[in-house]
Design an enzyme around this catalytic site. Structure first.
Site, PDB file in Angstrom:
ATOM      1  N   ARG A 138      -8.911  16.954   5.738  1.00 31.90           N
ATOM      2  CA  ARG A 138      -9.927  17.581   4.956  1.00 31.90           C
ATOM      3  C   ARG A 138     -11.012  18.304   5.283  1.00 31.90           C
ATOM      4  NH1 ARG A 138      -9.796  11.768   1.821  1.00 31.90           N
ATOM      5  NH2 ARG A 138      -8.091  11.052   3.420  1.00 31.90           N
ATOM      6  N   GLU A 165      -8.086  -4.457   4.717  1.00 30.66           N
ATOM      7  CA  GLU A 165      -8.177  -3.561   4.115  1.00 30.66           C
ATOM      8  C   GLU A 165      -6.752  -4.816   2.978  1.00 30.66           C
ATOM      9  OE1 GLU A 165      -8.297  -0.154   5.265  1.00 30.66           O
ATOM     10  OE2 GLU A 165      -8.969   0.668   3.191  1.00 30.66           O
ATOM     11  N   ARG A 167      -2.621  -1.980  -3.535  1.00 30.56           N
ATOM     12  CA  ARG A 167      -3.939  -1.550  -3.390  1.00 30.56           C
ATOM     13  C   ARG A 167      -3.419  -0.214  -3.757  1.00 30.56           C
ATOM     14  NH1 ARG A 167      -5.589   1.641   2.157  1.00 30.56           N
ATOM     15  NH2 ARG A 167      -7.414   2.486   1.249  1.00 30.56           N
ATOM     16  N   ASN A 183       0.926  -0.954  -0.231  1.00 29.46           N
ATOM     17  CA  ASN A 183      -0.275  -0.015  -0.283  1.00 29.46           C
ATOM     18  C   ASN A 183       1.041   0.920  -0.357  1.00 29.46           C
ATOM     19  OD1 ASN A 183      -2.089   1.926   0.342  1.00 29.46           O
ATOM     20  ND2 ASN A 183      -2.374   1.146   2.616  1.00 29.46           N
ATOM     21  N   HIS A 195     -12.750   3.924  -0.201  1.00 27.40           N
ATOM     22  CA  HIS A 195     -12.751   3.094   0.280  1.00 27.40           C
ATOM     23  C   HIS A 195     -13.179   1.624   0.001  1.00 27.40           C
ATOM     24  CE1 HIS A 195     -11.949   6.662   3.648  1.00 27.40           C
ATOM     25  NE2 HIS A 195     -10.964   5.848   3.889  1.00 27.40           N
TER      26      HIS A 195
END
Ligand code: ADP
Length: 394
Positions: A242, A380, A94, A9, A182
């Site tokens: 964010r 994940e 990923r 990742n 996601h």
């Protein structure tokens, strides 16, 4: 010899990895997990074995480890020494963006890489790093089979109305759509519900992935039908740094009236807003929860308010709600945030079981609650490993 899969990742300044063994029948288990962080500034390497014991911890100068290619060399060297007697048979990555077409993971070859390169403009801050990791593996081990797993893929089951913006249609055709992100986390949760919470697995579920990035996904019968994130990972919930959903007119105002450049606005929206920008303290929810500062409280209040608004919107998309599932760093670990969210969701029939919530679930709603609430840890990396194993028939 025992086979293993490497999961990578790659971010702008870090390369995270996990190594999974492939037992014939049982679920894959991680043998090692770690990351090289601080690429470009102060590279450092940490890794643990499957039991959580540290197996490496070291620092370099940027001259010694300049970028992802060298970071990967270090990871491969560690694996060679630590995983002696095992053979690496595939690498899963990923990859943030699969564009409008990829609804499944993809085996990497030259043509695939070219297509993924073409998607860089859709995710300029993330996609190049993901692809750099793929190229670094190609360079180090040209024969190694590789698989790209997309954060957007799980959402491709959504109806086209859900990914449309009210712009002239030509923009949709040019790729300006709601992609949602996601997806690997949501896919893992959807795959896990039948064993953890079978009574809701086929139902109408909203999953709240609350980490440093945060989003929510409406899932019906295991498939994504709506998401709070849109064209980019800026939309939807307020996050660590964010702002989440905001009037696009603000961007015009910042450009035209405040004289900010596009680069400055990008920096503001990705790195200086959200919990950090509002609190003026930081983006770590643990720090904000422990703080008495009024603006830390304000930041938490807005974080929860935005979740409850989005929950209402996604419940409308689903036409009702059977369950709410919390996951990721904040969702899995903060009983306080879960409590605040569930209190605001009483109108949807959620009645929190305070003791179960304090203990971390999995079920955190009272037995008589019309709508149930759950904590389900995401994974994940395991999702990527499963896809890689399946696609490469390992
Ligand atoms: P990502 O993978 O997006 O970097 P994670 O899912 O690991 O993020 O979540 C990281 C966030 O989880 C951090 O911002 C941290 O504040 C939050 N977090 C972790 N543990 C707790 C806790 N016990 N209470 C509140 N927040 C927590």
């Amino acid at each position: 010899m025992e086979k293993v899969i490497l999961v990578l990742n790659a971010g702008s300044s870090s390369l995270k990895f996990s190594v999974f063994e492939l037992p014939a029948s049982a679920e894959m288990r991680p043998l090692a997990i770690g990351q090289v962080e601080g690429l470009g500034t102060a590279p450092r390497f940490k890794a643990k074995d499957g039991e959580g014991n540290t197996i490496v911890e070291r620092r370099w100068t940027t001259a010694e480890v300049a970028g992802p290619a060298q970071a990967l060399q270090e990871i491969i060297a560690l694996l060679r020494s630590h995983l002696e007697g095992r053979v690496l048979v595939g690498v899963g990555h990923r990859v943030v963006h699969g564009g409008p077409d990829y609804s499944e993971p993809l085996r990497i070859d030259a043509a695939a890489l070219e297509k993924l390169d073409a998607l860089v403009p859709l995710a300029p801050l993330h996609q190049p790093h993901n692809l750099a990791a793929i190229r670094a593996v190609q360079q180090a081990r040209p024969e190694m089979p590789q698989v790209a797993c997309f954060d957007t893929a799980f959402h491709r089951t959504q109806e086209s109305i859900a990914d449309l913006y009210g712009l002239p249609y030509e923009y949709y055709e040019r790729g300006i759509r709601r992609y949602g992100f996601h997806g690997l986390s949501y896919e893992y949760i959807a795959a896990t519900l039948p064993s953890v919470a079978p009574e809701i697995a086929d139902g109408r579920v909203v999953v709240a992935h609350l980490g440093s990035g945060a989003s929510m996904c409406a899932i019906h019968d295991g498939r994504s039908v709506g998401s709070s994130m849109g064209f980019t990972a800026l939309d939807g919930l307020m996050m660590g740094t964010r702002p989440g959903n905001m009037d696009p007119g603000i961007v015009l105002y910042l450009l035209q009236q405040e004289g900010l450049s596009a680069k400055q606005i990008e920096d503001l929206l990705y790195k200086r807003s959200g919990l950090l920008g509002l609190s003026g303290i930081g983006n770590d929810m643990r720090v904000l929860l422990a703080s008495e500062a009024p603006r830390a409280r304000l930041a938490i209040e807005l974080f929860v308010y935005r979740i409850s608004r989005e929950l209402g919107a996604l419940a409308a998309v689903l036409g009702g709600l059977d369950a709410l599932v919390f996951t990721a760093g904040i969702g899995e670990n903060s009983a306080r945030i879960r409590q605040l969210v569930c209190e605001k969701a009483r109108w949807l029939g959620i009645e929190l079981d305070a003791a179960a919530n304090d203990q971390g679930g999995p079920r955190i709603s009272r037995p008589e609650s019309r709508t149930s609430a759950w904590v389900v840890p995401t994974n994940e990396e395991l999702m990527i490993a499963r896809h890689t194993r399946q696609l490469l028939s390992l």
